[in-house]
Design an enzyme around this catalytic site. Structure first.
Site, PDB file in Angstrom:
ATOM      1  N   LYS A  50     -57.867  76.846 -42.409  1.00  0.00           N
ATOM      2  CA  LYS A  50     -58.663  77.318 -41.267  1.00  0.00           C
ATOM      3  C   LYS A  50     -59.449  78.568 -41.645  1.00  0.00           C
ATOM      4  O   LYS A  50     -60.629  78.698 -41.303  1.00  0.00           O
ATOM      5  CB  LYS A  50     -57.726  77.617 -40.076  1.00  0.00           C
ATOM      6  CG  LYS A  50     -57.124  76.353 -39.468  1.00  0.00           C
ATOM      7  CD  LYS A  50     -55.990  76.657 -38.506  1.00  0.00           C
ATOM      8  CE  LYS A  50     -55.375  75.365 -37.979  1.00  0.00           C
ATOM      9  NZ  LYS A  50     -54.195  75.591 -37.112  1.00  0.00           N
ATOM     10  N   GLN A  94     -50.142  80.415 -35.197  1.00  0.00           N
ATOM     11  CA  GLN A  94     -49.832  79.098 -35.746  1.00  0.00           C
ATOM     12  C   GLN A  94     -48.478  78.602 -35.237  1.00  0.00           C
ATOM     13  O   GLN A  94     -47.487  79.317 -35.269  1.00  0.00           O
ATOM     14  CB  GLN A  94     -49.820  79.165 -37.287  1.00  0.00           C
ATOM     15  CG  GLN A  94     -49.588  77.842 -37.978  1.00  0.00           C
ATOM     16  CD  GLN A  94     -50.695  76.817 -37.741  1.00  0.00           C
ATOM     17  OE1 GLN A  94     -51.877  77.156 -37.656  1.00  0.00           O
ATOM     18  NE2 GLN A  94     -50.311  75.556 -37.628  1.00  0.00           N
ATOM     19  N   ASP A 117     -57.490  78.479 -29.723  1.00  0.00           N
ATOM     20  CA  ASP A 117     -56.736  77.223 -29.766  1.00  0.00           C
ATOM     21  C   ASP A 117     -56.836  76.468 -28.437  1.00  0.00           C
ATOM     22  O   ASP A 117     -56.501  75.290 -28.366  1.00  0.00           O
ATOM     23  CB  ASP A 117     -55.246  77.518 -30.032  1.00  0.00           C
ATOM     24  CG  ASP A 117     -54.854  77.259 -31.474  1.00  0.00           C
ATOM     25  OD1 ASP A 117     -55.543  76.462 -32.146  1.00  0.00           O
ATOM     26  OD2 ASP A 117     -53.849  77.843 -31.923  1.00  0.00           O
TER      27      ASP A 117
END
Ligand code: NAP
Length: 279
Positions: A50, A94, A117
């Site tokens: 990412k 994460q 997210d």
């Protein structure tokens, strides 16, 4: 083929151009802050990819690591610091987090305007109500984008989503519903899974179960999206059994389908979060 890698590259190129234009106007580069708790190698790999994609389009990235034994309070403190940091456009914590961490508290601690997210209940609520202005979760919005760019008609289609997690199955179903598909969500208590999947013009497999979707469960000509990232003998496999490609009309490769689209949506969300916060 619904070639996620190729479509993701188009999105990366588009964002790179937009970031370049903003920087040329003297505006700050967007910045993605990533947080990992613990030393799960898969999480480290995902976050590295990412960050690499962010850097490739000109988005700065900063990595924060906490030890496995870090408390919920320590993680919340770090998130608070990143929320207050003017230079940070987007925050990604994460998952999975260690079991002792209170995931709900963590998800709601991220400022919704930096929640790239799209997991915060505020953003999830906007998606659920079909309202604009929020941040959509990356994997579900990547799936819809891939279907669109692949020429799959969503409106009026029978869409079956296998999986109902808050981060994949449920929001994917809601985004497809918003686009006027007729949506069925299947899970472990679903009776006659095959009876549902055989009716699907669009089948999204997000169960995390290798070989769950066999060839005879797929309607000929259907668009099949294989979300899962199962590990088998060191390689990634999805939920599809052998021969599905013989009946599907459209199919995502795995790897190279939904994964790159998820990262492309993260980069896009980070850029858009920056633009919304500091036009
Ligand atoms: P999850 O939280 O484990 O959810 C799995 C869902 O599948 C649950 O709703 C479960 O039902 C359902 N399910 C499991 N076995 C089933 C079966 N035999 N029949 C019907 N439904 C079944 O997983 P997740 O976070 O949603 O992720 C799903 C998969 O996508 C994983 O493999 C993950 O690695 C992958 N993933 C990929 C990306 C990407 O970018 N490519 C991003 C995120 C996730 P219940 O609710 O009844 O338990």
């Amino acid at each position: 083929m619904l070639d996620g890698k190729a479509v993701a590259q188009q999105i990366f190129d588009d964002i790179a151009t937009k970031v370049g234009a903003r920087v040329a106007m003297g505006k700050p580069r967007p910045k993605l802050a990533t947080v990992i708790v613990g030393d799960d190698p898969a999480s480290a790999l995902y976050v590295r990819s990412k960050q690499k994609n962010a850097r490739q389009v000109g988005i700065d990235s900063v990595d924060h690591r906490l030890p496995t034994e870090a408390s919920t309070e320590q993680l919340l403190e770090l998130i608070g610091t990143l929320n207050r940091d003017e230079s940070v456009s987007g925050i990604l914590v994460q998952q999975p987090l260690p079991n002792h961490i209170d995931l709900v508290q963590v998800v709601i601690a991220v400022d919704p305007v930096k929640d790239v997210d799209g997991f915060h209940p505020y953003n999830a609520g906007l998606v659920a109500q079909g309202l604009p202005g929020g941040i959509e979760p990356c994997t579900p919005s990547g799936i819809v984008e891939l279907l669109d760019r692949g020429g799959v008609r969503i409106e009026g289609a029978n869409a079956v989503v296998v999986g109902r997690s808050n981060i994949v199955g449920k929001p994917t179903a809601l985004l497809l519903l918003r686009r006027n598909a007729t949506v069925t969500v299947c899970h472990t208590r679903t009776k006659d899974l095959a009876g549902h999947t055989r009716n699907a013009d669009i089948l999204v497999a997000a169960a995390g179960q290798p070989n769950l979707i066999t060839k005879d469960m797929v309607k000929p000509g259907a668009a099949v999206v294989d979300v899962s990232a199962n590990r088998a003998d060191g390689t990634q496999v999805g939920d599809l059994g052998p021969g599905v490609e013989e009946v599907a009309g459209w199919l995502t490769p795995n790897p190279g389908g939904v994964g790159p689209m998820t990262r492309a949506m993260l980069v896009r969300n980070t850029y858009e979060a920056e633009v919304r916060r500091r036009p």
